[in-house]
Write a protein that holds these residues in place. Structure first.
Motif: not given
Length: 73
Positions: A32-38
Motif C-alpha cells: 500500500e505504501c509502494e515500498l519494498d517489504r524488506t
C-alpha cells in the motif's frame, strides 16, 4: 549518533504499532505504501533513516497526519 539511533527505533516502533492496529501485515502495508517489504521491516527495526517522502507515504497509508505519526517520539 545514539540520538539518531534512538529516534529511528522509536519511529519504527510507532509505525509497527499503527500498522498492527489497522490490521495490515507487513507485506500488505509495504504494498500500500509502494515500498519494498524488506525496507518496511528495516524501518520497523530502526535500521532505516527514511526520506521525508517515505514518511509522508507511511502517514497517508495509515490515515494519520505527520504530527499524529510522530506523536510520542
Amino acid at each position: 549518533m545514539a540520538n539518531k539511533e534512538d529516534i529511528l527505533i522509536r519511529f519504527g516502533r510507532r509505525v509497527r504499532e499503527l500498522r498492527a492496529e489497522r490490521g495490515y501485515s507487513q507485506e500488505a502495508f509495504a504494498h500500500e505504501c509502494e515500498l519494498d517489504r524488506t525496507y518496511v521491516g528495516g524501518i520497523e527495526r530502526g535500521e532505516r533513516n527514511l526520506a521525508l517522502r517515505n514518511i509522508e507515504r507511511i502517514a497517508e497509508t495509515l490515515g494519520v497526519t505527520l504530527a499524529e505519526l510522530m506523536k510520542g517520539l
